[in-house]
Design an enzyme around this catalytic site. Structure first.
Site, PDB file in Angstrom:
ATOM      1  N   TYR A  56      25.163  27.963  29.736  1.00 41.16           N
ATOM      2  CA  TYR A  56      26.110  26.927  29.301  1.00 41.16           C
ATOM      3  C   TYR A  56      27.525  27.293  29.766  1.00 41.16           C
ATOM      4  O   TYR A  56      28.181  28.157  29.178  1.00 41.16           O
ATOM      5  CB  TYR A  56      26.077  26.743  27.781  1.00 41.16           C
ATOM      6  CG  TYR A  56      24.722  26.349  27.222  1.00 41.16           C
ATOM      7  CD1 TYR A  56      23.747  25.750  28.015  1.00 41.16           C
ATOM      8  CD2 TYR A  56      24.410  26.558  25.880  1.00 41.16           C
ATOM      9  CE1 TYR A  56      22.512  25.393  27.503  1.00 41.16           C
ATOM     10  CE2 TYR A  56      23.175  26.193  25.358  1.00 41.16           C
ATOM     11  CZ  TYR A  56      22.236  25.619  26.185  1.00 41.16           C
ATOM     12  OH  TYR A  56      21.002  25.253  25.665  1.00 41.16           O
ATOM     13  N   HIS A 128      14.846  30.765  28.786  1.00 39.37           N
ATOM     14  CA  HIS A 128      15.359  29.386  28.814  1.00 39.37           C
ATOM     15  C   HIS A 128      14.387  28.462  29.557  1.00 39.37           C
ATOM     16  O   HIS A 128      14.025  27.387  29.089  1.00 39.37           O
ATOM     17  CB  HIS A 128      16.736  29.390  29.493  1.00 39.37           C
ATOM     18  CG  HIS A 128      17.609  28.239  29.101  1.00 39.37           C
ATOM     19  ND1 HIS A 128      18.966  28.274  29.256  1.00 39.37           N
ATOM     20  CD2 HIS A 128      17.344  27.025  28.574  1.00 39.37           C
ATOM     21  CE1 HIS A 128      19.487  27.132  28.837  1.00 39.37           C
ATOM     22  NE2 HIS A 128      18.524  26.358  28.421  1.00 39.37           N
ATOM     23  N   PRO A 209      18.101  16.972  18.950  1.00 45.66           N
ATOM     24  CA  PRO A 209      17.451  16.205  17.877  1.00 45.66           C
ATOM     25  C   PRO A 209      18.081  14.831  17.693  1.00 45.66           C
ATOM     26  O   PRO A 209      17.507  13.967  17.045  1.00 45.66           O
ATOM     27  CB  PRO A 209      17.675  17.087  16.636  1.00 45.66           C
ATOM     28  CG  PRO A 209      18.927  17.850  16.954  1.00 45.66           C
ATOM     29  CD  PRO A 209      18.886  18.113  18.424  1.00 45.66           C
ATOM     30  N   LEU A 215      20.946   8.739  19.367  1.00 45.96           N
ATOM     31  CA  LEU A 215      20.377   8.309  18.091  1.00 45.96           C
ATOM     32  C   LEU A 215      21.410   8.155  16.977  1.00 45.96           C
ATOM     33  O   LEU A 215      21.083   7.680  15.896  1.00 45.96           O
ATOM     34  CB  LEU A 215      19.309   9.328  17.657  1.00 45.96           C
ATOM     35  CG  LEU A 215      17.911   9.081  18.196  1.00 45.96           C
ATOM     36  CD1 LEU A 215      17.077  10.358  18.126  1.00 45.96           C
ATOM     37  CD2 LEU A 215      17.236   7.954  17.431  1.00 45.96           C
ATOM     38  N   GLY A 217      24.001   6.288  17.080  1.00 48.93           N
ATOM     39  CA  GLY A 217      24.549   4.937  17.086  1.00 48.93           C
ATOM     40  C   GLY A 217      26.028   4.903  17.447  1.00 48.93           C
ATOM     41  O   GLY A 217      26.657   3.844  17.440  1.00 48.93           O
TER      42      GLY A 217
END
Ligand SMILES: NC(=O)c1ccc[n+]([C@@H]2O[C@H](COP(=O)([O-])OP(=O)(O)OC[C@H]3O[C@@H](n4cnc5c(N)ncnc54)[C@H](OP(=O)(O)O)[C@@H]3O)[C@@H](O)[C@H]2O)c1
Length: 333
Positions: A56, A128, A209, A215, A217
């Site tokens: 990252y 990973h 997740p 997800l 919104g």
């Protein structure tokens, strides 16, 4: 906060962890100060699992977490620091150009992560991505020597096949498999991988997740994404797929309203209800989102709520692959 154990002998961790990747890359402009405060708030909220990786920002995210750990040295033992190795970058382009899980590379990668994190040990060290050309016995054998040396406490794998998990677990106990798992991405986990994890007593750490934010919104158009936001390259956010996927999110929102929570909380509570062996690690660099997400542990969904959420997003209805083509090739080995 509630707590769950990762695997049979793994660490106890908060039922919801904190994904730190977006503090350095992927989702818009980094904000060090707010990220550090978000980590502070995680500690105050009882979140103990921090997720990062050497890939990252080519170490930048581990360094950011390391700056926080140094400020909180007295709390180090409360935290479960998870990092990963195996993805190598081309120095000129900064793009991932190789997967290296050879026995020679494992200790080098580990020592570099320890240096960046400024800590004496990694609590949970993941492969990973697996290089299919290197036997997983070789990789996990090298990782088990890091455990013997006290540099690593527990071993995990990310995005592997059930067969790889089985072989690896025979070399050294695997505490957790990290894999994309959400209302939007269920098929990878549900089925043989989850069954194998349960048979062997291995936890599932659910990454993305929130479907990379979809997800929640909070997103209504691609134009809201910063020019450097990775999601501009992600198939599910492409112009031809986004409107369709946002319609599915509206259906999630309707169920969340019925339950009395936000769509993000519904998505996380749904995962938590799928089993005590599942630990979602939603990513955020903002205190406000962290608080909202952490509050999902207090929700208990009924069977009917869970079924309505599944029905809101029939998996075959999601438009677009979960990764761009090149990255898809590195999954499931
Ligand atoms: N093993 C692997 O291969 C792998 C791959 C990807 C990720 N991961 C790990 O998994 C972690 C989580 O995945 P992720 O961060 O990619 O995806 P994610 O958790 O599904 O979504 C993160 C995105 O959602 C936004 N968000 C979070 N909570 C929100 C809320 N309550 N309301 C509105 N928006 C919200 C974040 O915004 P802000 O950024 O603005 O806060 C960010 O843009 C990562 O941080 C990383 O540690 C692992």
């Amino acid at each position: 906060m509630k707590y769950r154990r990762l695997g049979v002998d793994g660490p106890e961790v908060s039922a919801i962890g904190l994904g730190c990747m977006g503090m350095s890359i992927a989702y818009g402009t980094p904000d060090e100060e707010e990220s550090q405060r978000t980590l502070d708030r995680a500690l105050e909220t009882g979140i103990t699992l921090l997720d990062t990786a050497d890939a990252y920002g080519q170490g930048a995210n581990e360094e950011l977490v390391g700056r926080w750990l140094r400020r909180h040295a007295h709390e180090r033992d409360r935290m479960v620091v998870a990092t990963k190795f195996g993805l190598r970058h081309d120095a000129a382009t900064g793009r991932v150009d190789a997967v290296d899980t050879s026995a020679d590379y494992v200790p080098l990668a580990c020592r570099a992560s320890l240096r960046r994190l400024g800590t004496t040990h990694i609590d949970l060290y993941y492969v990973h991505r697996r290089d299919p050309g290197t036997p997983v016995e070789e990789t996990v054998g090298a990782m088990s020597r890091l455990v013997e040396a006290g540099l690593v406490r527990h071993i995990g794998l990310s995005e592997v096949s059930p067969a790889t998990l089985r072989t690896a677990h025979a070399v050294h106990p695997i505490s957790a498999v990290q894999v994309e798992y959400s209302l939007f991405t269920r098929g990878v986990v549900e089925g043989e991988l989850l069954a194998t994890c349960r048979e062997l007593g291995v936890a599932v750490v659910a990454y993305c997740p929130l479907g990379r934010g979809m997800l929640t919104g909070a997103l209504s158009s691609r134009d809201e994404l910063a020019p450097q936001d990775n999601r501009r390259r992600w198939p599910r956010f492409a112009d031809e797929n986004l409107p369709h996927n946002l319609a599915l999110v509206r259906a999630v929102r309707d169920v969340a309203e019925r339950i009395g929570c936000s769509p993000a909380q519904a998505a996380l509570a749904w995962l938590l209800a799928e089993g005590d062996d599942i630990v979602p690690i939603p990513g955020t660099k903002r205190r406000r989102y962290l608080e909202e997400n952490a509050a999902a542990v207090a929700l208990s969904l009924t069977e009917a709520d869970r079924e309505l959420l599944r029905q809101a997003v029939p998996e075959e209805a999601v438009a677009g692959d979960r990764y761009p083509e090149q990255a898809l090739k590195r999954l499931g080995h």
